[in-house]
Design an enzyme around this catalytic site. Structure first.
Site, PDB file in Angstrom:
ATOM      1  N   HIS A  63       7.192  10.929 -10.882  1.00 48.67           N
ATOM      2  CA  HIS A  63       6.664  10.228  -9.719  1.00 48.67           C
ATOM      3  C   HIS A  63       5.146  10.142  -9.878  1.00 48.67           C
ATOM      4  O   HIS A  63       4.491  11.144 -10.173  1.00 48.67           O
ATOM      5  CB  HIS A  63       6.931  11.020  -8.438  1.00 48.67           C
ATOM      6  CG  HIS A  63       8.378  11.266  -8.130  1.00 48.67           C
ATOM      7  ND1 HIS A  63       9.053  10.577  -7.150  1.00 48.67           N
ATOM      8  CD2 HIS A  63       9.280  12.135  -8.658  1.00 48.67           C
ATOM      9  CE1 HIS A  63      10.304  11.024  -7.087  1.00 48.67           C
ATOM     10  NE2 HIS A  63      10.468  11.977  -7.980  1.00 48.67           N
ATOM     11  N   HIS A  73      12.409  11.406 -14.809  1.00 52.20           N
ATOM     12  CA  HIS A  73      11.442  10.484 -14.193  1.00 52.20           C
ATOM     13  C   HIS A  73      10.252  11.259 -13.673  1.00 52.20           C
ATOM     14  O   HIS A  73      10.366  12.414 -13.269  1.00 52.20           O
ATOM     15  CB  HIS A  73      12.080   9.662 -13.069  1.00 52.20           C
ATOM     16  CG  HIS A  73      12.774  10.477 -12.020  1.00 52.20           C
ATOM     17  ND1 HIS A  73      14.045  10.980 -12.199  1.00 52.20           N
ATOM     18  CD2 HIS A  73      12.389  10.878 -10.791  1.00 52.20           C
ATOM     19  CE1 HIS A  73      14.405  11.658 -11.124  1.00 52.20           C
ATOM     20  NE2 HIS A  73      13.408  11.625 -10.247  1.00 52.20           N
TER      21      HIS A  73
HETATM   22  P1  5GP Z   1      14.052  12.757  -7.432  1.00 54.23           P
HETATM   23  O1  5GP Z   1      14.448  13.195  -6.060  1.00 54.23           O
HETATM   24  O2  5GP Z   1      15.258  12.776  -8.360  1.00 54.23           O
HETATM   25  O3  5GP Z   1      12.882  13.469  -7.993  1.00 54.23           O
HETATM   26  O4  5GP Z   1      13.581  11.265  -7.296  1.00 54.23           O
HETATM   27  C1  5GP Z   1      14.450  10.181  -7.258  1.00 54.23           C
HETATM   28  C2  5GP Z   1      13.691   9.053  -6.620  1.00 54.23           C
HETATM   29  O5  5GP Z   1      14.379   7.855  -6.894  1.00 54.23           O
HETATM   30  C3  5GP Z   1      13.567   9.161  -5.100  1.00 54.23           C
HETATM   31  O6  5GP Z   1      12.199   9.193  -4.731  1.00 54.23           O
HETATM   32  C4  5GP Z   1      14.288   7.917  -4.583  1.00 54.23           C
HETATM   33  O7  5GP Z   1      13.661   7.322  -3.464  1.00 54.23           O
HETATM   34  C5  5GP Z   1      14.273   6.993  -5.793  1.00 54.23           C
HETATM   35  N1  5GP Z   1      15.405   6.086  -5.869  1.00 54.23           N
HETATM   36  C6  5GP Z   1      16.716   6.414  -5.707  1.00 54.23           C
HETATM   37  N2  5GP Z   1      17.487   5.317  -5.877  1.00 54.23           N
HETATM   38  C7  5GP Z   1      16.638   4.291  -6.153  1.00 54.23           C
HETATM   39  C8  5GP Z   1      16.842   2.913  -6.429  1.00 54.23           C
HETATM   40  O8  5GP Z   1      17.966   2.386  -6.461  1.00 54.23           O
HETATM   41  N3  5GP Z   1      15.735   2.157  -6.672  1.00 54.23           N
HETATM   42  C9  5GP Z   1      14.467   2.691  -6.646  1.00 54.23           C
HETATM   43  N4  5GP Z   1      13.461   1.860  -6.881  1.00 54.23           N
HETATM   44  N5  5GP Z   1      14.250   3.989  -6.384  1.00 54.23           N
HETATM   45  C10 5GP Z   1      15.314   4.778  -6.150  1.00 54.23           C
END
Ligand code: 5GP
Ligand code: ZN
Length: 118
Positions: free
Chosen positions: A103, A101
Site C-alpha cells: 500500500h 501487495h
Molecule cells: P490487505 O488488507 O490485504 O493488506 O489489502 C487489500 C486491499 O485491497 C484493501 O485495501 C482493499 O480495499 C483492496 N481491494 C480489495 N479488492 C479490491 C478490488 O477489487 N479492487 C481494488 N482496486 N482494490 C481492492
C-alpha cells in the site's frame, strides 16, 4: 510471469477485473485501492503470483525491488514528497488478498505509534 486464475489481483493484472491503473511496467502493476484510507492510496503488486512477503526469496526478490523503484517513480511523477508504504503479511497483520501487495499512502498527516495498531 505466472498468474493464478483464482486470485483477485492476478485477475486485475490480466484485465479480467477492471482497475484504475496508476503505473505499469514489465514487473509491476499499480492501481487505486477500491476503499482508500487516505487521499492517495495505491496498491503495487508484482506481475507474478506471490502470496505474501513470507514468500519473497532469492528467485523472486527482483519483483520487490522493482516495486520500490516504481513507488519512487510514481511519487516523483505526482510530486508526492512524503508517503507511507505498508505490507500486511498474514491474517493478524490484516492481509485480506493473498497476492503480495504494498500500500502506498499519502496526502494526509499520518499518526504513528502503538495506538495505530488497532
Ligand atoms: P490487505 O488488507 O490485504 O493488506 O489489502 C487489500 C486491499 O485491497 C484493501 O485495501 C482493499 O480495499 C483492496 N481491494 C480489495 N479488492 C479490491 C478490488 O477489487 N479492487 C481494488 N482496486 N482494490 C481492492
Ligand atoms: Zn495472484
Amino acid at each position: 510471469m505466472a498468474l493464478d486464475k483464482d486470485c483477485l489481483f492476478c485477475k486485475i493484472i490480466n484485465g479480467d477485473i477492471p482497475s484504475a491503473k496508476v503505473y505499469e511496467d514489465e514487473f509491476v502493476y499499480a492501481f487505486k485501492d477500491i476503499e482508500p484510507i487516505a487521499p492517495v492510496h495505491y496498491l503495487f503488486v508484482p506481475k507474478t503470483h506471490i502470496c505474501c512477503a513470507k514468500k519473497i526469496d532469492a528467485e523472486n526478490s527482483q519483483y520487490a525491488a522493482k516495486i520500490f523503484e516504481a513507488i519512487a517513480k510514481v511519487a516523483a511523477d505526482e510530486g508526492i514528497e512524503s508517503y507511507r508504504v505498508i505490507n500486511n503479511c498474514g491474517e493478524d497483520a490484516g492481509q485480506s488478498v493473498m497476492h503480495l501487495h504494498f500500500h502506498m499512502l499519502a496526502g494526509t498527516k499520518m499518526g504513528w505509534g502503538k495506538q495505530s495498531l488497532g
